[in-house]
Design a protein around this motif. Structure first.
Motif, PDB file in Angstrom:
ATOM      1  N   ALA A  34       0.852  -1.192   0.000  1.00 22.26           N
ATOM      2  CA  ALA A  34       0.000   0.000   0.000  1.00 22.26           C
ATOM      3  C   ALA A  34       0.878   1.227   0.000  1.00 22.26           C
ATOM      4  O   ALA A  34       1.971   1.211   0.553  1.00 22.26           O
ATOM      5  N   ASP A  35       0.382   2.263  -0.630  1.00 22.71           N
ATOM      6  CA  ASP A  35       1.135   3.515  -0.578  1.00 22.71           C
ATOM      7  C   ASP A  35       0.204   4.689  -0.283  1.00 22.71           C
ATOM      8  O   ASP A  35       0.179   5.200   0.821  1.00 22.71           O
ATOM      9  N   CYS A  36      -0.613   5.084  -1.271  1.00 23.49           N
ATOM     10  CA  CYS A  36      -1.385   6.325  -1.111  1.00 23.49           C
ATOM     11  C   CYS A  36      -2.480   6.211  -0.048  1.00 23.49           C
ATOM     12  O   CYS A  36      -2.820   7.164   0.605  1.00 23.49           O
ATOM     13  N   ARG A  37      -3.074   5.052   0.092  1.00 19.53           N
ATOM     14  CA  ARG A  37      -4.181   4.804   1.026  1.00 19.53           C
ATOM     15  C   ARG A  37      -5.370   5.721   0.759  1.00 19.53           C
ATOM     16  O   ARG A  37      -6.100   6.091   1.659  1.00 19.53           O
ATOM     17  N   GLY A  43      -6.964   5.324  -2.644  1.00 20.26           N
ATOM     18  CA  GLY A  43      -7.587   4.843  -3.869  1.00 20.26           C
ATOM     19  C   GLY A  43      -7.003   5.390  -5.146  1.00 20.26           C
ATOM     20  O   GLY A  43      -7.673   5.414  -6.170  1.00 20.26           O
ATOM     21  N   GLU A  44      -5.751   5.816  -5.103  1.00 19.79           N
ATOM     22  CA  GLU A  44      -5.183   6.443  -6.294  1.00 19.79           C
ATOM     23  C   GLU A  44      -4.092   5.620  -6.975  1.00 19.79           C
ATOM     24  O   GLU A  44      -3.972   5.636  -8.189  1.00 19.79           O
ATOM     25  N   CYS A  45      -3.266   4.889  -6.196  1.00 22.88           N
ATOM     26  CA  CYS A  45      -2.090   4.239  -6.795  1.00 22.88           C
ATOM     27  C   CYS A  45      -2.357   2.799  -7.249  1.00 22.88           C
ATOM     28  O   CYS A  45      -1.618   2.259  -8.059  1.00 22.88           O
ATOM     29  N   GLY A  46      -3.360   2.153  -6.714  1.00 22.62           N
ATOM     30  CA  GLY A  46      -3.705   0.786  -7.101  1.00 22.62           C
ATOM     31  C   GLY A  46      -2.833  -0.287  -6.473  1.00 22.62           C
ATOM     32  O   GLY A  46      -3.034  -1.486  -6.715  1.00 22.62           O
ATOM     33  N   LEU A  47      -1.873   0.109  -5.645  1.00 25.15           N
ATOM     34  CA  LEU A  47      -0.934  -0.852  -5.083  1.00 25.15           C
ATOM     35  C   LEU A  47      -1.605  -1.878  -4.157  1.00 25.15           C
ATOM     36  O   LEU A  47      -1.157  -3.023  -4.048  1.00 25.15           O
ATOM     37  N   CYS A  48      -2.675  -1.498  -3.522  1.00 28.49           N
ATOM     38  CA  CYS A  48      -3.304  -2.377  -2.531  1.00 28.49           C
ATOM     39  C   CYS A  48      -4.380  -3.279  -3.147  1.00 28.49           C
ATOM     40  O   CYS A  48      -5.129  -3.918  -2.405  1.00 28.49           O
ATOM     41  N   CYS A  93      -9.593  -1.998  -4.565  1.00 30.55           N
ATOM     42  CA  CYS A  93      -8.534  -1.345  -3.797  1.00 30.55           C
ATOM     43  C   CYS A  93      -8.912  -1.433  -2.323  1.00 30.55           C
ATOM     44  O   CYS A  93      -9.867  -0.786  -1.878  1.00 30.55           O
ATOM     45  N   CYS A 128      -7.734  -0.257   0.300  1.00 32.18           N
ATOM     46  CA  CYS A 128      -7.598   0.903   1.192  1.00 32.18           C
ATOM     47  C   CYS A 128      -8.873   1.727   1.257  1.00 32.18           C
ATOM     48  O   CYS A 128      -9.096   2.423   2.249  1.00 32.18           O
TER      49      CYS A 128
HETATM   50  S1  FES Z   1      -2.818   2.153  -1.344  1.00 36.40           S
HETATM   51 FE1  FES Z   1      -3.005   3.306  -3.169  1.00 36.40          FE
HETATM   52  S2  FES Z   1      -4.902   2.600  -3.989  1.00 36.40           S
HETATM   53 FE2  FES Z   1      -4.770   1.668  -2.057  1.00 36.40          FE
END
Ligand code: FES
Length: 328
Positions: free
Chosen positions: A265-268, A270-275, A305, A307
């Motif tokens: 997770a990064d942005c937390r 809903g923007e980066c899609g990592l989670c 996502c 987060c």
């Molecule tokens: S941590 Fe970036 S979309 Fe969930």
């Protein structure tokens, strides 16, 4: 996984209600106020039901020059608890914040600027409006609120922008018409938007329908706004042999982390899609609150996502990208 960051202990110098649901918090840093640019935010450590959590709030530039940092928080009674924790703070208390970060930078090369705020989404855009007005760049500002009582900073914006500022009260004129807002924007003009997910979706659809380049639409989302109210649900992870009860005030990501299940997770917000996690099955509508997946991907319901997105109750079976040892 939280990125490396520096924390600073500030003192809550004062609080002031800007509207019945939006409260301004003035934070006094221990030394000189850190530098930041319009669109920046800080992370704030809060305790929700005794549990540590982190929330992000945009820094507000209302023209004050007294060395304080300002954020505003909308009280969400049925939210995840961050706003309630913030509203419980009293002047004199210590508040830990991160150094300012900016993922919503204002570019200064466009021939014209259109800013659109929905509710408390005014906070990052206020400083942008001030900067654009001071540097005499062409700007139109559309500020949408439920009713006039909820219009924080409207007078200030009127003073800075004059005719360029337009307040839209939903109870008088309904929702914003994005086709109408976008139509007069010159070909290379930029649109900056901060508001709830429904507003973002409407803006993106109209921007695309108008044949505008995606790169000229810049936005920031509220991680908390969805199409359904927060409800508790059951998350089943067959590969881990685990079943988690996720209460209404917790995100799926934090429930997974609390259970020791690793998720990137990064942005937390809903923007980066990592989670993103895979949806294997779900017996309730999935409330996609991210701005990462396309409308088609959201309709396909194959990933969410963790987060920000969640099912509207019921039971969801998921799998994470993590392929390491299964936690005990
Ligand atoms: S941590 Fe970036 S979309 Fe969930």
């Amino acid at each position: 996984m939280e990125s490396l960051e520096t924390w600073m202990r500030t003192t809550l110098a004062s609080v002031r209600d800007l509207t019945p649901t939006i409260r301004l918090f003035e934070l006094q840093p221990p030394a000189r106020r850190p530098a930041w640019s319009p669109g920046a935010h800080v992370r704030v450590r809060v305790a929700i039901d005794g549990r540590p959590a982190v929330r992000r709030y945009s820094l507000i530039d209302d023209g004050s020059d007294d060395g304080r940092l300002r954020i505003a928080v909308k009280l969400a009674e049925n939210g995840l608890g961050g706003s309630r924790a913030m509203w419980a703070l009293r002047p004199g208390e210590g508040v830990d914040i991160s150094a300012p970060e900016n993922h919503f930078e204002l570019g200064l090369a466009a021939p014209s600027y259109t800013l659109v705020a929905g509710g408390v989404g005014i906070t990052p855009l206020l400083g942008m409006a001030r900067c654009l007005a001071r540097t005499r760049r062409p700007v139109r500002f559309h500020y949408s609120v439920r009713n006039r009582e909820e219009a924080a900073f409207a007078e200030l914006l009127r003073t800075w922008l004059g005719e360029g500022f337009r307040l839209h009260a939903e109870d008088e004129s309904g929702r914003l018409d994005f086709a109408q807002i976008i139509e007069p924007i010159p070909a290379q003009g930029e649109l900056y938007l901060c508001g709830p997910i429904g507003m973002l979706e409407a803006a993106r659809a109209a921007w695309q329908a108008g044949g505008r380049p995606a790169s000229l639409l810049r936005y920031e989302s509220f991680a908390s706004s969805g199409h359904y109210a927060n409800q508790s649900f059951t998350a089943v992870l067959p590969r881990f042999g685990r079943e988690l009860q996720v209460p209404a005030h917790q995100t799926l990501l934090s429930a997974l982390e609390e259970a020791g299940i690793e998720v990137l997770a990064d942005c937390r917000r809903g923007e980066c899609g990592l989670c993103a996690v895979d949806i294997l099955a779900c017996d309730a509508p999935v409330d996609h609150r991210d701005v990462f997946f396309s409308d088609d991907e959201k309709a396909g319901n194959r990933k969410l996502c963790a987060c920000v997105s969640r099912p509207a109750g019921g039971r969801i079976e998921i799998d994470t990208a993590y392929r390491g040892p299964v936690p005990a």
